[in-house]
Scaffold this motif. Structure first.
Motif, PDB file in Angstrom:
ATOM      1  N   SER A 199      -0.404  11.450  -9.605  1.00 29.70           N
ATOM      2  CA  SER A 199      -1.216  12.655  -9.412  1.00 29.70           C
ATOM      3  C   SER A 199      -0.415  13.909  -9.753  1.00 29.70           C
ATOM      4  CB  SER A 199      -1.712  12.724  -7.960  1.00 29.70           C
ATOM      5  OG  SER A 199      -2.542  11.620  -7.654  1.00 29.70           O
ATOM      6  N   THR A 200       0.854  13.921  -9.359  1.00 31.06           N
ATOM      7  CA  THR A 200       1.702  15.072  -9.691  1.00 31.06           C
ATOM      8  C   THR A 200       1.880  15.205 -11.200  1.00 31.06           C
ATOM      9  OG1 THR A 200       2.890  14.812  -7.590  1.00 31.06           O
ATOM     10  CG2 THR A 200       3.963  16.109  -9.302  1.00 31.06           C
ATOM     11  N   ARG A 201       2.092  14.067 -11.850  1.00 33.24           N
ATOM     12  CA  ARG A 201       2.269  14.099 -13.303  1.00 33.24           C
ATOM     13  C   ARG A 201       0.974  14.531 -14.000  1.00 33.24           C
ATOM     14  NH1 ARG A 201       4.637   8.366 -14.830  1.00 33.24           N
ATOM     15  NH2 ARG A 201       4.407   9.275 -16.915  1.00 33.24           N
ATOM     16  N   SER A 208       0.827  -1.200   0.000  1.00 34.87           N
ATOM     17  CA  SER A 208       0.000   0.000   0.000  1.00 34.87           C
ATOM     18  C   SER A 208       0.865   1.255   0.000  1.00 34.87           C
ATOM     19  CB  SER A 208      -0.925  -0.004   1.223  1.00 34.87           C
ATOM     20  OG  SER A 208      -1.668   1.189   1.304  1.00 34.87           O
ATOM     21  N   THR A 209       1.973   1.208   0.753  1.00 36.68           N
ATOM     22  CA  THR A 209       2.880   2.358   0.776  1.00 36.68           C
ATOM     23  C   THR A 209       3.478   2.596  -0.599  1.00 36.68           C
ATOM     24  OG1 THR A 209       3.413   1.903   3.092  1.00 36.68           O
ATOM     25  CG2 THR A 209       4.936   3.308   1.871  1.00 36.68           C
ATOM     26  N   ARG A 233      -1.416  16.466 -12.718  1.00 39.10           N
ATOM     27  CA  ARG A 233      -1.605  17.908 -12.517  1.00 39.10           C
ATOM     28  C   ARG A 233      -0.694  18.715 -13.430  1.00 39.10           C
ATOM     29  NH1 ARG A 233      -1.836  16.297  -7.035  1.00 39.10           N
ATOM     30  NH2 ARG A 233       0.347  16.856  -6.760  1.00 39.10           N
ATOM     31  N   GLN A 278       0.741   3.874  -2.837  1.00 36.87           N
ATOM     32  CA  GLN A 278       0.424   5.258  -2.504  1.00 36.87           C
ATOM     33  C   GLN A 278       1.466   6.213  -3.075  1.00 36.87           C
ATOM     34  OE1 GLN A 278      -2.345   6.214  -1.028  1.00 36.87           O
ATOM     35  NE2 GLN A 278      -1.803   8.379  -1.139  1.00 36.87           N
ATOM     36  N   GLY A 279       2.730   5.808  -2.982  1.00 33.36           N
ATOM     37  CA  GLY A 279       3.775   6.630  -3.587  1.00 33.36           C
ATOM     38  C   GLY A 279       3.611   6.752  -5.092  1.00 33.36           C
ATOM     39  N   GLN A 280       3.256   5.623  -5.730  1.00 32.97           N
ATOM     40  CA  GLN A 280       3.036   5.669  -7.175  1.00 32.97           C
ATOM     41  C   GLN A 280       1.847   6.554  -7.530  1.00 32.97           C
ATOM     42  OE1 GLN A 280       2.600   1.539  -8.176  1.00 32.97           O
ATOM     43  NE2 GLN A 280       4.799   1.131  -8.174  1.00 32.97           N
ATOM     44  N   LEU A 281       0.769   6.460  -6.722  1.00 35.13           N
ATOM     45  CA  LEU A 281      -0.399   7.291  -6.982  1.00 35.13           C
ATOM     46  C   LEU A 281      -0.075   8.773  -6.827  1.00 35.13           C
ATOM     47  CD1 LEU A 281      -3.259   5.272  -5.228  1.00 35.13           C
ATOM     48  CD2 LEU A 281      -2.855   5.524  -7.673  1.00 35.13           C
ATOM     49  N   GLU A 282       0.710   9.097  -5.785  1.00 35.74           N
ATOM     50  CA  GLU A 282       1.091  10.494  -5.603  1.00 35.74           C
ATOM     51  C   GLU A 282       1.938  10.982  -6.772  1.00 35.74           C
ATOM     52  OE1 GLU A 282       3.009  10.678  -1.862  1.00 35.74           O
ATOM     53  OE2 GLU A 282       1.169  10.431  -0.686  1.00 35.74           O
ATOM     54  N   ASP A 283       2.841  10.126  -7.253  1.00 37.30           N
ATOM     55  CA  ASP A 283       3.654  10.513  -8.399  1.00 37.30           C
ATOM     56  C   ASP A 283       2.782  10.704  -9.634  1.00 37.30           C
ATOM     57  OD1 ASP A 283       6.311  10.813  -9.771  1.00 37.30           O
ATOM     58  OD2 ASP A 283       5.611   9.024 -10.817  1.00 37.30           O
TER      59      ASP A 283
END
Length: 294
Positions: A133-135, A122-123, A137, A126-131
């Protein structure tokens, strides 16, 4: 002749002085007790000779005690086997419960390890999802599919009253200004709050100008986010900018510009993609390398 027999000394010690203290106390205590009891019985007119109790009472008491002891022994022997069976059953049950407890502890350990693996995954996810999401945006900002704000220049263009149709501002005139602003370094552009991007367009339908398929009316407000200190000057240096300013003079168009500290532009309208496929993806939409062994 003189009497030679020995005479007791005149000052011989009494018996209670020479007798040992413990013996004297025991003898006198018992004698005094017997004497006291005898005096009380004599005063009451009773015989001072104690009466002997019949011996059969003692025999009965001893017999009863013997029977009770035998019953206790028999009961103890009879219950000994039951207690042993109960003890064996209890030990067997304890061993069974201990086995079940060991199984449960093993299951708990496996579940704990599985939870740890899930938490670790999950960690990572979650890191991949945040990356991602940044891409996303960043991509939305670059493609115009996200609302933005920042400093820039606002241009207002309008037709002069009383001009004929041939000298009105048309779609290609506004497109020339927009192309010049892109070349001058503008980062986001909108006409009358219609955000422009690669999927949008400016065109004429009759005398009406349409931006992103929606009609806009004069005066046309072109908002461009960029460096307000250099944007308009760099516009004049581009070929499109020179063409635009030539049209303004030729058509006698009403034109003004102002620097704005914070321009807010909406997101461009989304359009579904029907034929565009990512470069590194097959027609089914699966990227190359996905689903195959490394």
């Amino acid at each position: 002749m003189a009497d030679t027999r020995e005479r007791p000394p005149e000052h011989a010690l009494p018996e209670h002085v020479t007798t040992p203290l413990l013996t004297l106390i025991t003898a006198r205590s018992m004698d005094e007790d017997y004497a006291h009891v005898a005096q009380k019985r004599a005063a009451a007119g009773e015989s001072v000779v104690p009466r002997a109790r019949p011996h059969w009472v003692s025999l009965v008491a001893v017999a009863v005690l013997g029977v009770m002891a035998a019953v206790v022994v028999a009961q103890t022997n009879r219950e000994a086997g039951v207690d042993e069976l109960s003890r064996a059953a209890l030990i067997e049950r304890i061993e069974a419960q201990s086995g079940q407890l060991a199984d449960l502890q093993r299951d708990v350990g496996e579940v704990t390890r599985a939870n740890q693996d899930v938490a670790s995954n999950s960690t990572v996810v979650q890191g991949q999802l945040e990356d991602l999401s940044t891409r996303v945006r960043r991509a939305e900002l670059n493609t115009g599919f996200a609302p933005v704000h920042g400093p820039g220049v606002r241009f207002t263009i309008d037709n002069r009253p009383g001009i004929d149709v041939d000298t009105e501002i048309r779609d290609e005139d506004l497109a020339t200004l927009v192309d010049g602003l892109w070349a001058a370094g503008a980062e986001a552009i909108a006409i009358n709050d219609q955000r422009l991007n690669v999927l949008g367009g400016i065109r004429n339908t009759g005398r009406a100008v349409h931006v992103n398929g929606r009609p806009v009316l004069a005066p046309y407000v072109v908002s461009a986010i960029g460096d307000p200190r250099t944007l308009e000057a760099r516009l004049l240096q581009t070929s499109e900018g020179q063409t635009w300013f030539g049209l303004v003079d030729l058509l006698d168009t009403l034109y003004s510009s102002e620097n704005v500290d914070d321009i807010r532009l909406p997101a461009a309208p989304e359009r579904p993609l029907r034929d565009v496929i990512e470069l590194n993806a097959d027609p089914a939409g699966v990227q190359e390398g996905e689903g195959s062994a490394p």
